[in-house]
Design an enzyme around this catalytic site. Structure first.
Site: not given
Ligand code: HEM
Ligand SMILES: *[C@@H]1O[C@H](CO)[C@@H](O)[C@H](O)[C@H]1NC(C)=O
Ligand SMILES: CC(=O)N[C@H]1CO[C@H](CO)[C@@H](O)[C@@H]1O
Ligand SMILES: *[C@@H]1O[C@H](CO)[C@@H](O)[C@H](O)[C@H]1NC(C)=O
Ligand SMILES: *[C@@H]1O[C@H](CO)[C@@H](O)[C@H](O)[C@H]1NC(C)=O
Length: 312
Positions: A58, A62, A66, A68, A70, A72, A90, A156, A186, A231, A239
């Site tokens: 994540r 992020h 934002v 690139g 870098d 930031s 963030n 978003p 996710h 998940d 996976d």
């Molecule tokens: C713009 C599209 C996306 C939205 C709106 C979004 C939104 C969110 C939100 C709301 C959470 C929960 C954060 C929290 O409660 O702490 C989350 C978690 C997460 N996001 Fe996304 N996400 C997006 C795209 C992505 C992408 C592209 C990636 C990675 C390539 C990503 C990776 C993750 C991961 C790994 C978590 C779990 C974070 C943790 O365990 O602390 N997300 N995302």
């Molecule tokens: C959970 O994941 C396993 C391993 O990928 C899969 O075989 C199984 O069908 C999944 N179970 C549910 C309830 O989605």
């Molecule tokens: C998902 C989320 O919390 N989005 C916020 C990200 O930050 C901008 C700027 O502070 C907010 O406008 C969004 O709502």
């Protein structure tokens, strides 16, 4: 050889150096142990807490979306000047201490050599592999940015539509398929209940009924904002279960669920749900592309001494 062809050849041979492009093994002579050091610290950290994979994925996303990739996002706020990490989206990004720890050791071994932006990219890759995800070579040579302000963060939110999120991804040069692929991240990590409250309390958001009941109870505790796995099946494993879960109506975020429902994206979702191998391959490619968004290279930016503050 024809002169034109020769000139074209020379142009493309010089191109990467002229523009200081990223390349795999950028530190192989300036800091040969850099990637190994990152790997060791990430591995030790993962063995204590598997949730760092979600944290780093994540953070990397992020950071790259934002200004690139870098670093930031790592900058701490200064008096009267709030940095990226303070912005709403963030606020819950985690893993800053792990990056600090890696940087501290790298500064001992090769001072002012390895950028914080590269540390994020390498550490993320290593944590994905440890969780069972694909391995890939990370092109390096990123430089650290000199700007970090909260106002730049316009990501978003979890209730954005697929079309809106796609627009943002396209503006960063990513395709629809790459967007759906990156959402596969996710498959690990969690969300705070505050991001799904609307969804679980409003029947017009579709969701598996048993899951909704459990979540209403779990998230309903007054004055608390607990977290739930994104998940719900294989929460710590990198996976393709994310795609299977959203096809079963068990997506956590509204946007996750909508990927499986929207005609824009559901074809890709179905195909990744069926074919875990193709997901892993595409994910590696999409991560490499994500890591190249608007990077600083060559003499741009700086190599920070401390990832949380600009050098000055
Ligand atoms: C713009 C599209 C996306 C939205 C709106 C979004 C939104 C969110 C939100 C709301 C959470 C929960 C954060 C929290 O409660 O702490 C989350 C978690 C997460 N996001 Fe996304 N996400 C997006 C795209 C992505 C992408 C592209 C990636 C990675 C390539 C990503 C990776 C993750 C991961 C790994 C978590 C779990 C974070 C943790 O365990 O602390 N997300 N995302
Ligand atoms: C959970 O994941 C396993 C391993 O990928 C899969 O075989 C199984 O069908 C999944 N179970 C549910 C309830 O989605
Ligand atoms: C998902 C989320 O919390 N989005 C916020 C990200 O930050 C901008 C700027 O502070 C907010 O406008 C969004 O709502
Ligand atoms: C503070 O403000 C300037 C622009 O006025 C900006 O370039 C800088 O990155 C800001 N952030 C921090 C944390 O200093
Ligand atoms: C429930 O969600 C729908 C669709 O997003 C929205 O139009 C409606 O206003 C919501 N209802 C409540 C009570 O929040």
């Amino acid at each position: 050889m024809n002169t034109t062809i020769l000139l074209i050849f020379i142009f493309f041979a010089i191109l990467p150096f002229a523009f200081g492009d990223l390349r795999v093994g950028f530190y192989s002579s300036s800091c040969p142990s850099a990637e190994l050091i990152v790997h060791r610290i990430v591995e030790r950290s993962f063995n204590q807490d598997r949730s760092i994979t979600g944290a780093l994925l994540r953070m990397h996303f992020h950071d790259c979306f934002v200004r690139g990739c870098d670093a930031s996002i790592l900058i701490d706020s200064q008096k009267g000047n709030q940095s990226e990490k303070v912005a709403g989206a963030n606020r819950t990004v985690r893993g800053y201490n792990l990056i600090d720890e890696i940087k501290r050791i790298l500064e001992n071994v090769c001072p002012l050599m390895v950028s914080c932006a590269d540390i994020i990219a390498l550490a993320t890759r290593d944590s994905v592999v440890l969780a069972g995800g694909p391995s890939y070579n990370v092109p390096t040579g990123r430089r650290d940015g000199l700007v970090s302000t909260m106002d730049d963060v316009r990501l978003p939110g979890p209730e954005s539509s697929v079309a809106n999120v796609l627009q943002v991804f396209k503006s960063k040069g990513m395709t629809m398929e790459e967007m759906v692929t990156l959402f596969g991240a996710h498959t690990v990590g969690f969300t705070h209940c505050s991001f799904i409250k609307n969804r679980i309390n409003n029947q017009s958001f579709s969701m598996d009924n048993d899951l909704r009941k459990r979540l209403v109870e779990f998230c309903g505790v007054e004055g608390k904002d607990p977290a739930v796995f994104l998940d719900q099946n294989t929460s710590f494993v990198f996976d393709n279960q994310f795609y299977n879960q959203i096809l079963l109506g068990r997506g956590m975020l509204s946007i996750d669920q909508n990927l499986a429902l929207d005609s824009i994206s559901k074809g890709v979702v179905t195909s990744f749900a069926r074919n875990g191998e193709s997901f892993q391959e595409r994910f590696a490619d999409a991560m490499i592309k994500l890591g190249k968004i608007d990077v600083l290279v060559g003499s741009q930016g700086e190599i920070r001494k401390n990832c949380r503050v600009f050098n000055f």
